[in-house]
Scaffold this active site. Structure first.
Site, PDB file in Angstrom:
ATOM      1  N   SER A   1       4.063   9.322   0.015  1.00 26.76           N
ATOM      2  CA  SER A   1       3.217   8.739  -1.116  1.00 26.76           C
ATOM      3  C   SER A   1       1.924   8.711  -0.831  1.00 26.76           C
ATOM      4  O   SER A   1       1.246   8.876   0.568  1.00 26.76           O
ATOM      5  CB  SER A   1       3.641   7.522  -1.564  1.00 26.76           C
ATOM      6  OG  SER A   1       3.296   6.451  -0.650  1.00 26.76           O
ATOM      7  N   LYS A   2       1.025   8.642  -1.697  1.00 27.68           N
ATOM      8  CA  LYS A   2      -0.514   8.459  -1.333  1.00 27.68           C
ATOM      9  C   LYS A   2      -0.839   7.378  -0.512  1.00 27.68           C
ATOM     10  O   LYS A   2      -1.549   7.351   0.519  1.00 27.68           O
ATOM     11  CB  LYS A   2      -1.202   8.236  -2.712  1.00 27.68           C
ATOM     12  CG  LYS A   2      -2.714   8.122  -2.669  1.00 27.68           C
ATOM     13  CD  LYS A   2      -3.207   8.347  -4.258  1.00 27.68           C
ATOM     14  CE  LYS A   2      -4.321   7.152  -4.268  1.00 27.68           C
ATOM     15  NZ  LYS A   2      -5.228   6.872  -3.301  1.00 27.68           N
ATOM     16  N   ARG A   3       0.104   6.236  -0.674  1.00 24.69           N
ATOM     17  CA  ARG A   3      -0.318   5.107   0.492  1.00 24.69           C
ATOM     18  C   ARG A   3      -0.226   5.499   1.742  1.00 24.69           C
ATOM     19  O   ARG A   3      -0.853   4.946   2.609  1.00 24.69           O
ATOM     20  CB  ARG A   3       0.458   3.971  -0.174  1.00 24.69           C
ATOM     21  CG  ARG A   3      -0.002   2.574   0.115  1.00 24.69           C
ATOM     22  CD  ARG A   3       0.519   1.396  -0.492  1.00 24.69           C
ATOM     23  NE  ARG A   3       1.187   1.690  -1.880  1.00 24.69           N
ATOM     24  CZ  ARG A   3       2.310   1.424  -2.480  1.00 24.69           C
ATOM     25  NH1 ARG A   3       3.143   1.023  -1.599  1.00 24.69           N
ATOM     26  NH2 ARG A   3       2.847   1.885  -3.393  1.00 24.69           N
TER      27      ARG A   3
ATOM     28  N   GLY B   1      -0.615   8.313   3.192  1.00 26.60           N
ATOM     29  CA  GLY B   1      -1.847   9.212   3.600  1.00 26.60           C
ATOM     30  C   GLY B   1      -2.868   8.101   3.539  1.00 26.60           C
ATOM     31  O   GLY B   1      -3.760   8.379   4.870  1.00 26.60           O
ATOM     32  N   ASP B   2      -3.300   7.183   2.746  1.00 27.39           N
ATOM     33  CA  ASP B   2      -4.181   6.394   3.092  1.00 27.39           C
ATOM     34  C   ASP B   2      -4.064   5.493   4.293  1.00 27.39           C
ATOM     35  O   ASP B   2      -5.185   5.234   5.029  1.00 27.39           O
ATOM     36  CB  ASP B   2      -4.143   5.223   1.844  1.00 27.39           C
ATOM     37  CG  ASP B   2      -4.845   6.049   0.718  1.00 27.39           C
ATOM     38  OD1 ASP B   2      -5.208   7.197   0.520  1.00 27.39           O
ATOM     39  OD2 ASP B   2      -4.535   5.466  -0.583  1.00 27.39           O
TER      40      ASP B   2
END
Ligand code: GLU
Length: 505
Positions: A263-265, A267-268
């Site tokens: 998920s995007k999280r 990556g962050d």
């Protein structure tokens, strides 16, 4: 007679394209090219509530950056357009009429509140409620109500949805998947999905099936998250009396830990991009990293995606797009999730930086240097590339090396303590005299003179080379100091040497 191969990438413009979406596009592209087929871009924008401005443009730019442009689409043209679902409403309305007429779909007048009440009632009894063959006769729809009542509701303009009518008695639906084989699902567990919403717009299921048919799609290659919808889609094709395209559901891309969907999280948290291009959210203004902006080459990004769910079966890892087209085979797509490894992504970039003519990086290097290398000659740029390409994963790391531009003002303290001896300054001063006399001032000559100097003085490499490196760069690592001195030129080399000796003695 062979059906022409036509595949589509059908993103919804609800935000930036996740790298899983790019992989779906890539596999569609490869499959089309491999079989002399057509790769179509269809924009699935029927859900007006989730529309995000800029997302469609972003999708196009991403595909263009990757070099996997569609053959057919609204920008490219084609005989099956328009390729945007919001412009195809009349077609969906026409097709839903067919289903209503032949009794495969029905109108439902239930309000969200009345359905919520049903759900709650079932839940309090420990059951799950869904609108299906077992419950629909308790609801307000054209199957359960008498004709006079229906007539009245229709006349008064009461909003309704159109639902698919699952068979009354359960049947087994077979979905053939090119990757997973045959999957069987009983309609017993399937609900009567809404095909058309109260605003007259189709849901994903209806628009998707109608378009795949009308666009003569031969293979539906999409993410695994759509596998649960496939039985409904098969039933819809049957209801329309259309031939079903072939399905291939691609495995999920998993987090680096292997636990769950990337998920995007993730990556962050991990500091790696999961979007092809940087994206600024139009509402929150928050920016997400993009592979392009992080310095990845599109070839490396695509190669990484290629192997995230597919393997040729041998050990080959590096594929140009053409090689990938030749090697790709849907049958070799894996069934289980594909774990994403950010280190491997960087590794691919490194490989692509190092293959081929290094001179092709002169321009990109200048660009990455933000003006700092504009005045440099091609030869200087080339020398820097020759020294550094083997040592970096991204081109932008090269201009981040400050000693390329300026003499060091600080020197690695630990190394100085360990390697700078009372006699070091004297050796370097003598070395300066040797360097002074070198002509031409070129790496190979510098190296041989340096070695001869060591021999004369009966010194080991370590006694002089590391101090030499320290005064030229301030650090203990990096490219060959003979190459680097060559790059600096005699004057600057001697200047740095002298300044370093003064600073450290
Ligand atoms: N619009 C869907 C998506 O965004 C397409 C699914 C499909 O390819 O059928 O994933």
């Amino acid at each position: 007679m062979n059906q022409p191969i036509r595949v589509r990438f059908a993103p919804s413009p609800t935000g930036p394209l996740h790298m899983g979406g790019v992989r779906t596009a890539l596999y569609n592209y490869l499959f089309a090219k491999k079989h002399g087929g057509t790769f179509i871009l269809r924009v699935e924008d029927t859900d007006q509530t989730r529309f995000v401005p800029g997302a469609e443009d972003y999708i196009r730019q991403s595909l263009a950056w990757c070099g996997i442009a569609p053959d057919e689409g609204d920008d490219e043209g084609g005989a099956y357009g328009p390729y945007k679902q919001s412009e195809r409403s009349a077609l969906y309305k026409r097709e839903i009429e067919t289903l209503l007429k032949n009794g495969q779909a029905y109108k439902a007048f239930d309000t969200p509140e009345s359905m919520a009440a049903k759900r709650l009632e079932a839940e309090s009894a420990g059951n799950v409620w869904q609108y299906d063959a077992s419950t629909r006769m308790d609801m307000r729809n054209t199957l359960s109500m008498d004709p006079a009542e229906i007539d009245e509701l229709e006349k008064s303009g009461q909003p309704y949805t159109v639902r698919f009518k699952m068979p009354d008695a359960p049947i087994e639906v077979a979905v053939h998947d090119e990757i997973r084989g045959e999957i069987h699902v009983s309609t017993h567990v399937l609900d009567d999905k809404v095909l058309m919403k109260t605003d007259g717009l189709p849901t994903y299921h209806l628009a998707n099936v109608v378009d795949d048919h009308h666009m003569a799609i031969s293979h539906v290659i999409r993410g695994e998250e759509w596998l649960p919808s496939a039985p409904l889609h098969v039933l819809l094709y049957q209801a329309f009396g259309w031939e079903c395209p072939r399905f291939a559901h691609l495995p999920l891309i998993l987090k680096p830990t292997g636990n769950g969907k990337l998920s995007k999280r993730d990556g962050d948290k991990g500091g790696f991009p999961i979007f092809p291009l940087a994206w600024t959210d139009p509402v929150s203004g928050a920016t997400s990293l993009g592979y392009r902006e992080q310095g990845y080459l599109p070839e490396a990004f695509l190669n990484m995606l290629l192997l995230l769910g597919w393997s040729s079966g041998d050990d080959e890892e590096l594929y140009s797009l053409d090689q990938a087209v030749a090697a790709f085979d849907l049958g070799r797509v894996i069934k289980s999730g594909a774990r994403f490894n950010p280190d491997k992504a960087r590794w691919f970039n490194e490989q692509y930086l190092r293959t081929g003519e290094t001179s092709r990086w002169i321009q990109p290097l200048r660009q990455a240097a933000n003006g700092q290398m504009d005045e440099w000659s091609e030869t200087q740029c080339q020398k820097v590339l020759d020294m550094f390409l083997e040592r970096v994963q991204f081109l932008h790391e090269i201009p981040e090396t400050t000693y390329l531009f300026d003499a060091p003002t600080a020197f690695d303290e630990k190394l100085v303590r360990k390697k700078w001896k009372p006699e070091t300054a004297g050796y370097l001063t003598e070395l300066a005299a040797v360097l002074e006399g070198i002509s031409p001032f070129e790496s190979a000559v510098i190296e041989s003179e340096f070695k001869a100097f060591l021999e004369r003085k009966e010194l080991g490499f370590g006694a002089v080379l590391l101090p030499f490196r320290l005064v030229l760069t301030g650090t203990g690592g990096g490219p060959s100091m003979f190459d680097f001195a060559d790059f600096l030129g005699k004057e600057e080399t001697l200047r740095r040497l002298q300044a370093g000796v003064e600073a450290l003695s």
